[in-house]
Structures are given as structure tokens and as C-alpha cells.
Design an enzyme around this catalytic site. Sequence first.
Site, PDB file in Angstrom:
ATOM      1  N   GLU A 101       0.825  -1.200   0.000  1.00 51.35           N
ATOM      2  CA  GLU A 101       0.000   0.000   0.000  1.00 51.35           C
ATOM      3  C   GLU A 101       0.860   1.250   0.000  1.00 51.35           C
ATOM      4  O   GLU A 101       1.958   1.256   0.555  1.00 51.35           O
ATOM      5  CB  GLU A 101      -0.835   0.070   1.285  1.00 51.35           C
ATOM      6  CG  GLU A 101      -1.680  -1.132   1.510  1.00 51.35           C
ATOM      7  CD  GLU A 101      -2.285  -1.114   2.908  1.00 51.35           C
ATOM      8  OE1 GLU A 101      -2.908  -2.103   3.264  1.00 51.35           O
ATOM      9  OE2 GLU A 101      -2.115  -0.125   3.633  1.00 51.35           O
ATOM     10  N   CYS A 114       3.333   8.355   1.631  1.00 47.99           N
ATOM     11  CA  CYS A 114       3.727   7.330   2.591  1.00 47.99           C
ATOM     12  C   CYS A 114       3.917   6.039   1.808  1.00 47.99           C
ATOM     13  O   CYS A 114       2.990   5.581   1.138  1.00 47.99           O
ATOM     14  CB  CYS A 114       2.628   7.187   3.641  1.00 47.99           C
ATOM     15  SG  CYS A 114       2.885   5.829   4.789  1.00 47.99           S
ATOM     16  N   CYS A 121       6.027  -7.635   6.882  1.00 46.18           N
ATOM     17  CA  CYS A 121       7.055  -7.129   7.787  1.00 46.18           C
ATOM     18  C   CYS A 121       7.408  -8.230   8.770  1.00 46.18           C
ATOM     19  O   CYS A 121       6.537  -8.983   9.194  1.00 46.18           O
ATOM     20  CB  CYS A 121       6.539  -5.908   8.550  1.00 46.18           C
ATOM     21  SG  CYS A 121       7.784  -5.131   9.624  1.00 46.18           S
ATOM     22  N   CYS A 125       5.346  -6.429  15.554  1.00 45.28           N
ATOM     23  CA  CYS A 125       4.768  -5.568  16.593  1.00 45.28           C
ATOM     24  C   CYS A 125       3.270  -5.909  16.707  1.00 45.28           C
ATOM     25  O   CYS A 125       2.557  -5.886  15.700  1.00 45.28           O
ATOM     26  CB  CYS A 125       4.961  -4.095  16.249  1.00 45.28           C
ATOM     27  SG  CYS A 125       6.705  -3.664  15.983  1.00 45.28           S
ATOM     28  N   CYS A 128       0.293  -3.690  15.217  1.00 48.15           N
ATOM     29  CA  CYS A 128       0.395  -3.247  13.827  1.00 48.15           C
ATOM     30  C   CYS A 128      -0.184  -4.305  12.903  1.00 48.15           C
ATOM     31  O   CYS A 128       0.159  -5.487  13.012  1.00 48.15           O
ATOM     32  CB  CYS A 128       1.863  -2.973  13.488  1.00 48.15           C
ATOM     33  SG  CYS A 128       2.159  -2.679  11.727  1.00 48.15           S
ATOM     34  N   GLY A 176       6.302  -2.561   6.171  1.00 51.72           N
ATOM     35  CA  GLY A 176       7.688  -2.999   6.187  1.00 51.72           C
ATOM     36  C   GLY A 176       8.588  -2.213   7.124  1.00 51.72           C
ATOM     37  O   GLY A 176       8.242  -1.131   7.587  1.00 51.72           O
ATOM     38  N   GLU A 177       9.749  -2.804   7.390  1.00 50.87           N
ATOM     39  CA  GLU A 177      10.776  -2.151   8.203  1.00 50.87           C
ATOM     40  C   GLU A 177      11.882  -1.710   7.237  1.00 50.87           C
ATOM     41  O   GLU A 177      12.663  -2.548   6.757  1.00 50.87           O
ATOM     42  CB  GLU A 177      11.298  -3.137   9.262  1.00 50.87           C
ATOM     43  CG  GLU A 177      12.587  -2.707   9.957  1.00 50.87           C
ATOM     44  CD  GLU A 177      12.569  -1.284  10.490  1.00 50.87           C
ATOM     45  OE1 GLU A 177      11.574  -0.855  11.107  1.00 50.87           O
ATOM     46  OE2 GLU A 177      13.576  -0.572  10.273  1.00 50.87           O
ATOM     47  N   SER A 210      11.393   5.740   8.894  1.00 51.60           N
ATOM     48  CA  SER A 210      10.857   5.353  10.200  1.00 51.60           C
ATOM     49  C   SER A 210      11.285   3.931  10.517  1.00 51.60           C
ATOM     50  O   SER A 210      11.172   3.031   9.681  1.00 51.60           O
ATOM     51  CB  SER A 210       9.325   5.456  10.156  1.00 51.60           C
ATOM     52  OG  SER A 210       8.760   5.088  11.400  1.00 51.60           O
ATOM     53  N   LEU A 234       9.295   4.303  19.151  1.00 47.59           N
ATOM     54  CA  LEU A 234       9.689   3.885  20.503  1.00 47.59           C
ATOM     55  C   LEU A 234       8.510   3.214  21.219  1.00 47.59           C
ATOM     56  O   LEU A 234       8.628   2.096  21.683  1.00 47.59           O
ATOM     57  CB  LEU A 234      10.207   5.102  21.284  1.00 47.59           C
ATOM     58  CG  LEU A 234      11.062   4.761  22.505  1.00 47.59           C
ATOM     59  CD1 LEU A 234      12.341   4.037  22.115  1.00 47.59           C
ATOM     60  CD2 LEU A 234      11.417   6.038  23.283  1.00 47.59           C
ATOM     61  N   HIS A 235       7.427   3.909  21.338  1.00 46.98           N
ATOM     62  CA  HIS A 235       6.155   3.380  21.883  1.00 46.98           C
ATOM     63  C   HIS A 235       6.186   3.011  23.367  1.00 46.98           C
ATOM     64  O   HIS A 235       5.130   2.773  23.956  1.00 46.98           O
ATOM     65  CB  HIS A 235       5.640   2.171  21.080  1.00 46.98           C
ATOM     66  CG  HIS A 235       5.445   2.447  19.619  1.00 46.98           C
ATOM     67  ND1 HIS A 235       4.816   3.571  19.148  1.00 46.98           N
ATOM     68  CD2 HIS A 235       5.806   1.743  18.509  1.00 46.98           C
ATOM     69  CE1 HIS A 235       4.801   3.548  17.825  1.00 46.98           C
ATOM     70  NE2 HIS A 235       5.400   2.458  17.412  1.00 46.98           N
ATOM     71  N   ASN A 313      -4.531   3.419  15.940  1.00 43.73           N
ATOM     72  CA  ASN A 313      -5.573   3.044  15.004  1.00 43.73           C
ATOM     73  C   ASN A 313      -5.840   1.552  15.264  1.00 43.73           C
ATOM     74  O   ASN A 313      -5.012   0.724  14.907  1.00 43.73           O
ATOM     75  CB  ASN A 313      -5.049   3.283  13.585  1.00 43.73           C
ATOM     76  CG  ASN A 313      -6.154   3.330  12.565  1.00 43.73           C
ATOM     77  OD1 ASN A 313      -7.239   2.798  12.786  1.00 43.73           O
ATOM     78  ND2 ASN A 313      -5.890   3.962  11.447  1.00 43.73           N
ATOM     79  N   CYS A 356      -1.358   1.757   7.837  1.00 47.35           N
ATOM     80  CA  CYS A 356      -0.972   0.987   6.666  1.00 47.35           C
ATOM     81  C   CYS A 356      -0.953  -0.491   7.001  1.00 47.35           C
ATOM     82  O   CYS A 356      -0.656  -0.887   8.104  1.00 47.35           O
ATOM     83  CB  CYS A 356       0.397   1.434   6.173  1.00 47.35           C
ATOM     84  SG  CYS A 356       0.285   2.873   5.132  1.00 47.35           S
TER      85      CYS A 356
HETATM   86  N1  SAH Z   1       8.652  -0.390  10.470  1.00 50.28           N
HETATM   87  C1  SAH Z   1       8.674   1.059  10.556  1.00 50.28           C
HETATM   88  C2  SAH Z   1       7.587   1.694   9.724  1.00 50.28           C
HETATM   89  C3  SAH Z   1       6.250   1.227  10.200  1.00 50.28           C
HETATM   90  S1  SAH Z   1       4.782   2.151  10.067  1.00 50.28           S
HETATM   91  C4  SAH Z   1       8.514   1.478  11.992  1.00 50.28           C
HETATM   92  O1  SAH Z   1       8.130   0.648  12.807  1.00 50.28           O
HETATM   93  O2  SAH Z   1       8.786   2.620  12.322  1.00 50.28           O
HETATM   94  C5  SAH Z   1       5.024   3.726  10.746  1.00 50.28           C
HETATM   95  C6  SAH Z   1       4.497   3.950  12.160  1.00 50.28           C
HETATM   96  O3  SAH Z   1       3.132   3.512  12.355  1.00 50.28           O
HETATM   97  C7  SAH Z   1       5.329   3.223  13.200  1.00 50.28           C
HETATM   98  O4  SAH Z   1       5.648   4.130  14.222  1.00 50.28           O
HETATM   99  C8  SAH Z   1       4.383   2.155  13.694  1.00 50.28           C
HETATM  100  O5  SAH Z   1       4.717   1.735  14.978  1.00 50.28           O
HETATM  101  C9  SAH Z   1       3.053   2.871  13.612  1.00 50.28           C
HETATM  102  N2  SAH Z   1       1.879   2.000  13.672  1.00 50.28           N
HETATM  103  C10 SAH Z   1       1.775   0.722  13.285  1.00 50.28           C
HETATM  104  N3  SAH Z   1       0.535   0.248  13.535  1.00 50.28           N
HETATM  105  C11 SAH Z   1      -0.156   1.256  14.091  1.00 50.28           C
HETATM  106  C12 SAH Z   1      -1.489   1.384  14.563  1.00 50.28           C
HETATM  107  N4  SAH Z   1      -2.339   0.363  14.520  1.00 50.28           N
HETATM  108  N5  SAH Z   1      -1.862   2.588  15.069  1.00 50.28           N
HETATM  109  C13 SAH Z   1      -0.981   3.610  15.118  1.00 50.28           C
HETATM  110  N6  SAH Z   1       0.279   3.552  14.693  1.00 50.28           N
HETATM  111  C14 SAH Z   1       0.694   2.389  14.180  1.00 50.28           C
END
Ligand code: SAH
Length: 364
Positions: A101, A114, A121, A125, A128, A176-177, A210, A234-235, A313, A356
Site C-alpha cells: 500500500e 507514505c 514485515c 509488533c 500493527c 515494512g521495516e 521510520s 519507541l512506543h 488506530n 498501513c
Molecule cells: N517499520 C517502521 C515503519 C512502520 S509504520 C517502523 O516501525 O517505524 C510507521 C508507524 O506507524 C510506526 O511508528 C508504527 O509503529 C506505527 N503504527 C503501526 N501500527 C499502528 C497502529 N495500529 N496505530 C498507530 N500507529 C501504528
Amino acid sequence: MDEPRGRRKPPRHLADLSLAERVEHAQELGLPGFRAKQLSTHYFARLVDDPGEMTDLPAAQRDELVADLLPSLMTPLRTLEADRGTTRKTLWKLFDGALVESVLMRYPDRATMCVSSQAGCGMACPFCATGQGGLQRNMSTAEIVEQVVAGARSLARGEVPGGPGRVSNVVFMGMGEPLANYRAVIGAVRRLTDPSPEGLGMSARGVTVSTVGLVPRIRQLAGEGIPVTLALSLHAPDDELRNELVPINTRFSVTETVAAAWDYARTTRRRVSIEYAMMRGINDQAWRADLLADVLQAYGDWGWVHVNLIPLNPTPGSKWTASDPADEREFVRRLEAKGIPTTVRDTRGREIDGACGQLAATEE
Ligand code: SAH
């Protein structure tokens, strides 16, 4: 690099190659080298996708060059619109059936693409959508670039409300990462920032990579001499929770990861963005805001970092939901009280599964 073995590779494309390599290709076909430059101008500067419009190339040479350097890489399966057409999400089918996407978000003063860097991926996580299906494969440089070029075409042709425009920003926040597909991603960053017609001629400042925090790759990126913005997902400010939310944390701790981000800011003079998805009752406690501020303040407050809070989300079947607005406000207040600049991300395209991976996940 990191490529699953025994699979067919995406077709080689002009965007995979430097201008010098394209010239070599033209010469191998027995054509003058400047034809490669003309073809590059069509792709990167004029954003042409119909070979019929490449009238400065003699027909026979054009067919040969297009077949060799402009193979079709992806077809759009679906486009979803939100925000009165200014947010457009496209589901792409790649040559081998893999789905990815991309999202175009137009604002009054900029337009952001984006993009995805992998089909699926491997980072797993749990909050996600993409993380749930595992990694299918790395994308090629050209597959990554083509998503941006497709967005640039629709803007240039005035297909997005607001009149003709350009892509000003690219964020690697799709599927993806990116740092797990390092070589192809660096190639794409070069193609985006190479001056036209070698590339799209974007400013490196407009590009954000990212990452979950692959520490050796962050350090490698700092040495590339392309000052892209780094976003670190980081989260959580503590290892116990981050081990659960971002499993790679069991390899690289919060301390090591934040140290690499700080080094990145020091080397590139680019402010690092800390991504923090706010999850109700999970990572949104006031004490975690204080801890997050302390973890970042350990490296001083010379403006090296800011925090970007993302309202979660919710993904289908996930036990987590977005934070209470009052908790979110208190989180922001505490970070700012300790001198950490903080923004809350505007959630574009919620109704089209802005997080995404959700579109591709429902399609499969
Ligand atoms: N792999 C990369 C890019 C991923 S997507 C990374 O982890 O940074 C970009 C951002 O969206 C990341 O910060 C990811 O943690 C976040 N993300 C993934 N799922 C999400 C969700 N359900 N709600 C909000 N943010 C989300």
C-alpha cells in the site's frame, strides 16, 4: 541483502540504476548513451508513463529501451479516498502477486507520500496490522520509487483536489521495516534526492525513514551523508513494555536505541522524531510520560528530538484501543513540562484504514 532465497526478483528498472548505469545499458543495446538520459527525463522529470509520448526517441529505439528499462512493476488494485479526495490510499499488486500500500496526503502547504518498503514485515509488533502476517519479501529500489512517481503523476495531472502539485515529502511509514531492507531503501532515497533526471530531485529534508530501531543500521544511515529525517518508533520508555510492543527491543534495549538516535541527530544535525502510538491503559500513564521525558533528556535539550504521539488506530481483533483524550492531554503536558517538544499526529484517512497494512490484510 536479507533476500529470501530461491525466488524470482522484481524486473530491473531504470529507477534501480544510477544514470551512469543506465547509459551503460543503452550502450549494451547498441544505442547512444544520451538515449538513457532522455528516457530518464521522461520518467523522473516529465513523469510520462505512456511510451507514445516519448516522441524524441525514435520508435524502434524507444520500444527497445522501454522494454529493457521501464518494465511494468505494479498495478493498482484499488484506490480509496478520504478527506474530500486529499487523502488517497492505493493497494498495489506487484509482479509476483505480493500486495503493498501507499498513501498520498495533500495538505495546503505540502504533499506527503507514505510508501512501503517490504511486502509484509518481520518485526511482529502486535498492535500493527502488517506485523501480523510476517514478511513476504523485500521490495526493490524501483518498486519503492514507483510508488512516489505514481503519486507525483496524479498530483502533476491535477487528479488531487487543490490543482496541479508536487510531492514534497516522502515517509517510509507504509508496510515494512525500511532498515531491514537497507540497500534497496538507500537506493530509493538516492533516487528521490538525486537531481533530475537522475532522480526526482527532492530535498533530503523532506524524506523520513521510520524504524523500529535496528541500531547498527541507524549508525550506518548516519554515515551515508544523506541527511534524511529519522523517526524512531519507541512506543514505550521502558524495556519491560517495549519488549512486548516492539519485539526487536529484546535485541536492542531502549537505552541502546535512544543512544543511536541521539548519535544520528548529532551527526546529521537533523532533529529525530520519536513515534509513540498512544494505547489506552498500556503505555499512556502519566509516569511513563515522565520516564519518556527523562530518557530523552538524558542527552540534553539542544533540540535533538521531538515526540510525535499517534492515536492508536485499532486493528481488527486487537485488544488495544486509542487513549482517552484526557490521558493524551496529560501525557503531552508532562512531556512539554520537561522541555520535550510534542505534537499529536493528525489522523488522516481513518475511515480508509489509515494504519498501513490494514487494506492489504483485509484483501488477503
Ligand atoms: N517499520 C517502521 C515503519 C512502520 S509504520 C517502523 O516501525 O517505524 C510507521 C508507524 O506507524 C510506526 O511508528 C508504527 O509503529 C506505527 N503504527 C503501526 N501500527 C499502528 C497502529 N495500529 N496505530 C498507530 N500507529 C501504528
